[in-house]
Design a protein around this motif. Structure first.
Motif, PDB file in Angstrom:
ATOM      1  N   GLU A 253      49.007  37.623  39.415  1.00  0.00           N
ATOM      2  CA  GLU A 253      48.013  36.464  38.587  1.00  0.00           C
ATOM      3  C   GLU A 253      46.794  37.696  38.204  1.00  0.00           C
TER       4      GLU A 253
ATOM      5  N   VAL B  73      51.699  34.768  32.719  1.00  0.00           N
ATOM      6  CA  VAL B  73      51.370  34.059  33.857  1.00  0.00           C
ATOM      7  C   VAL B  73      52.061  32.627  33.936  1.00  0.00           C
TER       8      VAL B  73
ATOM      9  N   LEU C 298      46.996  34.980  30.623  1.00  0.00           N
ATOM     10  CA  LEU C 298      47.741  33.664  31.518  1.00  0.00           C
ATOM     11  C   LEU C 298      48.959  33.122  30.035  1.00  0.00           C
TER      12      LEU C 298
END
Length: 101
Positions: free
Chosen positions: A40, A25, A22
């Motif tokens: 993603e 991203v 995460l």
């Protein structure tokens, strides 16, 4: 079934891996790349939850029936030891001459 310590270590590494994914991203989006162009990670990268609903229900039902800590033998023994220690201290305060015996 893995030992508890190994299961916890595995779960920790999975949480760390998810956090890193995460973070990557978020970093690519904040560096200027359009969010639509960023890959993603989907639900496939999430760790599988091994929770059984029936087991959870039985644990909830049992939780009310468990002994309270002050009703266990260990708690009673420790309480008794504390009381004996207090009595011994009071005896030595009342009779300072008996402290050496």
């Amino acid at each position: 079934m893995l030992p508890r310590q190994e299961r916890r270590a595995h779960a920790h590494s999975e949480r760390h891996r998810i956090h890193v994914e995460l973070q990557n991203v978020a970093q690519t989006v904040s560096s200027g790349i359009e969010p639509e162009d960023v890959h993603e990670p989907g639900s496939a990268w999430k760790p599988a939850h091994h929770h059984d609903a029936e087991v959870a229900k039985s644990k909830l039902a049992k939780r009310g029936r468990t002994k309270r800590h002050w009703k266990t033998k260990m708690w009673k023994r420790r309480t008794q030891l504390r009381m004996e220690k207090i009595e011994a201290l009071q005896m030595t305060r009342e009779n300072p001459g008996l402290a050496g015996y």
